[in-house]
Write a protein that holds these residues in place. Structure first.
Motif, PDB file in Angstrom:
ATOM      1  N   ARG A 224     -57.707 -25.687   4.612  1.00 26.99           N
ATOM      2  CA  ARG A 224     -58.235 -26.534   3.533  1.00 26.99           C
ATOM      3  C   ARG A 224     -59.366 -25.776   2.862  1.00 26.99           C
ATOM      4  NH1 ARG A 224     -56.000 -31.332   3.349  1.00 26.99           N
ATOM      5  NH2 ARG A 224     -57.334 -31.915   1.607  1.00 26.99           N
ATOM      6  N   THR A 226     -62.006 -25.509  -0.697  1.00 28.86           N
ATOM      7  CA  THR A 226     -62.551 -26.261  -1.835  1.00 28.86           C
ATOM      8  C   THR A 226     -62.626 -25.328  -3.045  1.00 28.86           C
ATOM      9  OG1 THR A 226     -63.905 -27.386  -0.192  1.00 28.86           O
ATOM     10  CG2 THR A 226     -64.392 -27.854  -2.509  1.00 28.86           C
ATOM     11  N   PRO A 228     -63.391 -24.742  -7.192  1.00 34.43           N
ATOM     12  CA  PRO A 228     -64.355 -25.309  -8.137  1.00 34.43           C
ATOM     13  C   PRO A 228     -63.751 -26.384  -9.053  1.00 34.43           C
ATOM     14  CG  PRO A 228     -64.050 -22.919  -8.464  1.00 34.43           C
ATOM     15  CD  PRO A 228     -63.306 -23.296  -7.228  1.00 34.43           C
ATOM     16  N   LYS A 229     -62.514 -26.145  -9.547  1.00 36.20           N
ATOM     17  CA  LYS A 229     -61.968 -27.127 -10.486  1.00 36.20           C
ATOM     18  C   LYS A 229     -61.117 -28.199  -9.816  1.00 36.20           C
ATOM     19  CE  LYS A 229     -62.150 -24.649 -14.796  1.00 36.20           C
ATOM     20  NZ  LYS A 229     -61.534 -23.535 -15.486  1.00 36.20           N
ATOM     21  N   GLU A 230     -60.283 -27.725  -8.846  1.00 37.86           N
ATOM     22  CA  GLU A 230     -59.322 -28.651  -8.255  1.00 37.86           C
ATOM     23  C   GLU A 230     -59.878 -29.451  -7.089  1.00 37.86           C
ATOM     24  OE1 GLU A 230     -55.488 -26.079  -8.040  1.00 37.86           O
ATOM     25  OE2 GLU A 230     -57.191 -24.870  -8.709  1.00 37.86           O
ATOM     26  N   GLY A 231     -61.046 -29.066  -6.601  1.00 36.01           N
ATOM     27  CA  GLY A 231     -61.600 -29.752  -5.437  1.00 36.01           C
ATOM     28  C   GLY A 231     -60.931 -29.277  -4.151  1.00 36.01           C
ATOM     29  N   GLU A 232     -60.910 -30.145  -3.138  1.00 36.93           N
ATOM     30  CA  GLU A 232     -60.337 -29.749  -1.850  1.00 36.93           C
ATOM     31  C   GLU A 232     -58.813 -29.683  -1.932  1.00 36.93           C
ATOM     32  OE1 GLU A 232     -60.798 -31.527   2.490  1.00 36.93           O
ATOM     33  OE2 GLU A 232     -62.681 -30.877   1.582  1.00 36.93           O
ATOM     34  N   LYS A 233     -58.277 -28.608  -1.321  1.00 39.75           N
ATOM     35  CA  LYS A 233     -56.846 -28.374  -1.477  1.00 39.75           C
ATOM     36  C   LYS A 233     -56.315 -27.656  -0.245  1.00 39.75           C
ATOM     37  CE  LYS A 233     -53.723 -26.236  -4.724  1.00 39.75           C
ATOM     38  NZ  LYS A 233     -53.572 -25.044  -5.526  1.00 39.75           N
TER      39      LYS A 233
END
Ligand code: DGT
Ligand code: MG
Ligand code: MG
Ligand code: MG
Ligand code: MG
Length: 268
Positions: A224, A226, A228-233
């Motif tokens: 997982r 984080t 900057p644009k998409e957040g946690e992924k």
């Protein structure tokens, strides 16, 4: 620093550099394993724990010592093949064989418990070692084929012998007499007709021995992160790693060698 007057003794050391361009094979063999097997209640004719421990120890040798491209083991022996261009320990035979033997022996003791559990190791086992040089790919392959043919001949004999004893109720002397002078086909026939055992269905570990090679393994893992644009992924990573893998395959035909062209270098 000034040399001491004792320095001259160094010149008594003999040169044991292995000839260039040759594959260097180190073969180890358990010392007096007939007795070792008896005293540690190895199952007959093959003990999975003992064979597993041999392979585990050989893996440790391959992982810790450089330039071993393939190893082959059966019974109480293991052969290690150094690539022909190796310059490990300046190709000094004594250094190579002693490092292999000591790493193998200490691993055998170190990993004993993983295979034999609470059954104690009764005394420190030893392994002898020798160095043999093979100049061509053909010679090297034939060396490994020779060891595998030895595995086959011994295992077929031992399988027939212990079947006669364990299933047929023969004494060891009677079993020996029964097999005296028999050919491979006769032993296969005894197993099949009298005991309904198809030798070809016996475990390939017993029939073919253990071949260890380096293979590239793709390992995928997810993490997982984080962004900057998409957040946690959740992101999937694939890593390629070199790993020692065990095979119980035929080395006598050409298929294995064709499927693994990276093991041997081209003949010069
Ligand atoms: P050596 O090598 O001259 O010091 O003497 P040994 O006794 O080690 O003779 P060798 O190496 O020709 O034969 C290997 C012995 O190891 C043989 O007597 C059977 C034993 N052995 C190896 N693997 C197994 C196994 O899985 N089960 C049993 N029961 N015995 C095994
Ligand atoms: Mg021997
Ligand atoms: Mg031995
Ligand atoms: Mg042996
Ligand atoms: Mg030193």
């Amino acid at each position: 620093m000034a040399k001491s007057k004792f320095e001259y003794v160094r010149s008594f050391e003999t040169d044991d550099t292995c000839l260039r361009n040759c594959y260097i094979v180190v073969r180890l063999d358990g010392r007096n394993f007939h007795k070792f097997a008896e005293q540690h209640n190895f199952t007959k004719p093959n003990d999975d724990r003992a064979l597993g421990l041999m392979a585990r120890s050989a893996c440790s040798v391959m992982g810790d010592l450089e330039d071993i491209v393939i190893a082959y083991g059966q019974s109480d022996e293991f052969s290690f093949v150094f690539k022909r261009s190796t310059n490990w320990f300046k190709r000094r035979g004594s250094k190579l064989v002693t490092h292999v033997a000591s790493q193998f022996s200490s691993s055998y003791v170190f990993y004993w418990k993983e295979y034999f559990g609470e059954q104690p190791l009764l005394y420190p086992p030893g392994f002898d070692g020798r160095v043999v040089l093979y100049p061509t790919n053909r010679n090297l392959k034939d060396y490994l084929r020779w060891r595998q043919a030895d595995c086959h001949i011994n295992n077929l004999y031992n399988t027939a012998f212990w079947t006669l004893v364990q299933k047929g109720g023969l004494s060891t002397t009677e079993a020996e007499e029964r097999l005296n002078g028999t050919l491979s086909a006769d032993k296969n026939e005894i197993l099949f007709s009298d005991y309904n055992i198809n030798y070809n269905n016996e475990s390939p570990l017993y029939r073919k021995g253990t071949t260890l090679i380096w293979e590239k393994i793709d390992e995928t893992s997810t993490k997982r992160v984080t962004l900057p644009k998409e957040g946690e992924k959740e992101v999937t990573f694939t890593r390629s790693r070199r790993k020692v893998t065990a095979h119980y395959c035929d080395l006598i035909g050409d298929l294995f060698w064709e499927e693994h062209p990276d093991i041997l270098e081209e003949d010069a």
